[in-house]
Motif scaffolding. Structure first.
Motif, PDB file in Angstrom:
ATOM      1  N   ASP A  32      52.906   6.301 -60.680  1.00  0.00           N
ATOM      2  CA  ASP A  32      51.829   7.279 -60.066  1.00  0.00           C
ATOM      3  C   ASP A  32      52.492   8.080 -58.853  1.00  0.00           C
ATOM      4  O   ASP A  32      52.211   9.176 -58.655  1.00  0.00           O
ATOM      5  CB  ASP A  32      50.634   6.633 -59.769  1.00  0.00           C
ATOM      6  N   MET A  33      53.208   7.325 -57.913  1.00  0.00           N
ATOM      7  CA  MET A  33      53.837   7.983 -56.704  1.00  0.00           C
ATOM      8  C   MET A  33      55.235   8.906 -56.903  1.00  0.00           C
ATOM      9  O   MET A  33      55.513   9.569 -56.414  1.00  0.00           O
ATOM     10  CB  MET A  33      54.113   7.048 -55.855  1.00  0.00           C
ATOM     11  N   SER A  34      56.031   8.227 -57.778  1.00  0.00           N
ATOM     12  CA  SER A  34      57.269   8.702 -58.163  1.00  0.00           C
ATOM     13  C   SER A  34      57.536  10.082 -58.481  1.00  0.00           C
ATOM     14  O   SER A  34      56.374  10.434 -59.435  1.00  0.00           O
ATOM     15  CB  SER A  34      58.146   7.857 -59.128  1.00  0.00           C
ATOM     16  N   LEU A  35      58.458  10.839 -58.444  1.00  0.00           N
ATOM     17  CA  LEU A  35      58.530  12.430 -58.687  1.00  0.00           C
ATOM     18  C   LEU A  35      59.218  12.391 -60.063  1.00  0.00           C
ATOM     19  O   LEU A  35      60.424  12.734 -60.197  1.00  0.00           O
ATOM     20  CB  LEU A  35      59.417  13.049 -57.484  1.00  0.00           C
ATOM     21  N   PRO A  63      62.513   8.448 -54.908  1.00  0.00           N
ATOM     22  CA  PRO A  63      61.918   9.804 -54.284  1.00  0.00           C
ATOM     23  C   PRO A  63      60.507   9.843 -54.555  1.00  0.00           C
ATOM     24  O   PRO A  63      59.966  10.262 -55.405  1.00  0.00           O
ATOM     25  CB  PRO A  63      62.807  10.794 -55.015  1.00  0.00           C
ATOM     26  N   PHE A  64      59.697   9.146 -53.507  1.00  0.00           N
ATOM     27  CA  PHE A  64      57.986   9.293 -53.951  1.00  0.00           C
ATOM     28  C   PHE A  64      57.559  10.635 -53.347  1.00  0.00           C
ATOM     29  O   PHE A  64      58.245  10.934 -52.365  1.00  0.00           O
ATOM     30  CB  PHE A  64      57.439   8.132 -53.022  1.00  0.00           C
ATOM     31  N   GLN A  65      56.469  10.976 -54.017  1.00  0.00           N
ATOM     32  CA  GLN A  65      55.501  11.905 -53.356  1.00  0.00           C
ATOM     33  C   GLN A  65      54.706  11.150 -52.228  1.00  0.00           C
ATOM     34  O   GLN A  65      53.598  10.738 -52.575  1.00  0.00           O
ATOM     35  CB  GLN A  65      54.572  12.537 -54.134  1.00  0.00           C
ATOM     36  N   LEU A  66      55.144  11.122 -51.069  1.00  0.00           N
ATOM     37  CA  LEU A  66      54.388  10.284 -50.045  1.00  0.00           C
ATOM     38  C   LEU A  66      53.011  10.933 -49.859  1.00  0.00           C
ATOM     39  O   LEU A  66      52.660  12.442 -49.770  1.00  0.00           O
ATOM     40  CB  LEU A  66      55.027  10.262 -48.611  1.00  0.00           C
ATOM     41  N   LYS A  67      51.911  10.125 -49.445  1.00  0.00           N
ATOM     42  CA  LYS A  67      50.687  10.627 -48.810  1.00  0.00           C
ATOM     43  C   LYS A  67      50.615  11.434 -47.775  1.00  0.00           C
ATOM     44  O   LYS A  67      51.424  11.087 -47.034  1.00  0.00           O
ATOM     45  CB  LYS A  67      49.680   9.726 -49.269  1.00  0.00           C
ATOM     46  N   ARG A  91      62.227   4.349 -43.937  1.00  0.00           N
ATOM     47  CA  ARG A  91      61.582   5.443 -44.653  1.00  0.00           C
ATOM     48  C   ARG A  91      60.267   5.994 -43.893  1.00  0.00           C
ATOM     49  O   ARG A  91      60.268   7.335 -43.652  1.00  0.00           O
ATOM     50  CB  ARG A  91      61.195   5.374 -45.979  1.00  0.00           C
ATOM     51  N   ALA A 142      59.932   9.853 -42.024  1.00  0.00           N
ATOM     52  CA  ALA A 142      58.698  10.839 -42.237  1.00  0.00           C
ATOM     53  C   ALA A 142      58.097  11.047 -40.904  1.00  0.00           C
ATOM     54  O   ALA A 142      57.445  12.113 -41.024  1.00  0.00           O
ATOM     55  CB  ALA A 142      57.790  10.012 -43.235  1.00  0.00           C
TER      56      ALA A 142
END
Length: 351
Positions: free
Chosen positions: A89-92, A168-172, A255, A259
């Motif tokens: 769900d988080m990965s790009l 490469p996550f889509q961080l919250k 990481r 951020a």
């Protein structure tokens, strides 16, 4: 059913017969049948005193620990499968990483051989067959095989968490989550480490006192002691467990720090500019500005300052104090209770 199509209610390892069995039945068979068979053979070759030694021997205790290992492996698999769904769900767009545990028997056997080699160095194998049977060496060898399977499951799962943490996550946004959505990684690592830590804790406690069951004769309790070889072996297991626990977390820590720095890179210049404007205004003592202009500057400065403060609240580790407290409780409390129990036995039984 797990994310990769595996049925977690079925036994995960072994041949086709075991894989087709319900998990509980396969776990009982693997834990008790080979162990009791080897123990009976040892009893025939070198019978100890009393029939109770055949019923309530080390093999029974080891079987219970192996049963725990197998259920712990299923728990680890389920936690990793759940984390794998979260990673997707988080990965790009990168969903090719499989986090599930695949039991590679060649690596399990390698770990088993290493364990046997270490144990042989710490406690040499007896020279005669009778002494080998008397000390139940085959039973312990089988126990270390299941332990190797458990260590592989734990180690490969921690490695999977480490690899997932590099995607490469889509961080919250930090306004929604102080860990930027990475807290499940820390939670999973903590729970797996807690499951792993139970084994050395149990062994440490059981070394503090011994319970002997004789049929007939009843139950006798005696104080025990932690042998040097056992202490060295347990120390190695604890060191391995801590190292594997920190392996995925160090990368995620890095990481989160990056951020936080990126967020500060855009807010800090704005905050600095506003502070400089305020200093210039105060130095000029400019009374020509309207009240609205002053209020606007104050409001803007307050908003930027609040945002910067929120950015500093980003957690640089994917867990909070509560998680660390629970982990410390799991690691520290049982040995303390074991020591207290040993003292109570010495007091009440006047040993």
């Amino acid at each position: 059913m797990s994310s990769d199509g595996r049925d977690s209610s079925r036994f995960p390892v072994g041949g086709g017969l075991l894989r087709g069995l319900p998990f509980w039945l396969g776990a009982v068979i693997v834990s008790f049948v080979p162990t009791k068979t080897l123990s009976t053979i040892d009893f025939v070759l070198a019978p100890p005193q009393g029939i109770g030694n055949l019923i309530f021997d080390d093999a029974l205790f080891l079987s219970l620990i192996m049963l725990y290992f197998l259920y712990a492996m299923r728990y680890i698999t389920r936690r990793i499968d759940r984390l794998g769904e979260y990673v997707k769900d988080m990965s790009l767009g990168n969903t090719t990483l499989h986090l599930g545990t695949s039991y590679r028997l060649s690596r399990v056997f390698l770990i088993w051989i290493i364990l046997l080699g270490i144990i042989t160095l710490l406690s040499p194998i007896p020279a005669t067959i009778e002494n080998v049977a008397l000390e139940q060496i085959p039973v312990f060898a089988y126990f270390f095989l299941i332990l190797a399977l458990f260590l592989f499951a734990y180690g490969s799962s921690m490695l999977a968490i480490y690899r997932a943490g590099r995607l490469p996550f889509q961080l919250k946004p930090f306004t929604e989550d102080r860990t930027l959505g990475l807290k499940p990684f820390g939670t999973a690592s903590m729970r797996l480490a807690s499951v792993y830590a139970i084994f050395p804790i149990i062994v440490t406690i059981t070394q503090l006192f011994k319970i002997n069951v004789e049929v007939p004769g009843g139950v006798t309790v005696e104080p025990g002691h932690l042998e040097a070889g056992t202490a060295i072996f347990l120390g190695g297991l604890i060191l391995v467990g801590i190292t594997l626990f920190l392996l995925p977390l160090v990368g995620i820590h890095r990481r989160l720090q990056e951020a936080q720095r990126r967020e500060l890179d855009w807010i800090t210049p704005s905050y600095t500019t506003l502070v400089q404007r305020l200093k210039d205004r105060m130095s000029r003592s400019d009374h020509l500005e309207s009240a609205d202009e002053k209020d606007a500057l104050a409001s803007e400065l307050s908003a930027v300052r609040q945002v910067e403060s929120d950015i500093h609240l980003i957690q640089t580790w994917p867990f909070d104090i509560g998680i660390i407290t629970r982990l410390a409780t799991v690691l520290v409390l049982p040995p303390i209770l074991g020591v207290i129990a040993r003292i109570m036995i010495l007091i009440f039984l006047h040993i």
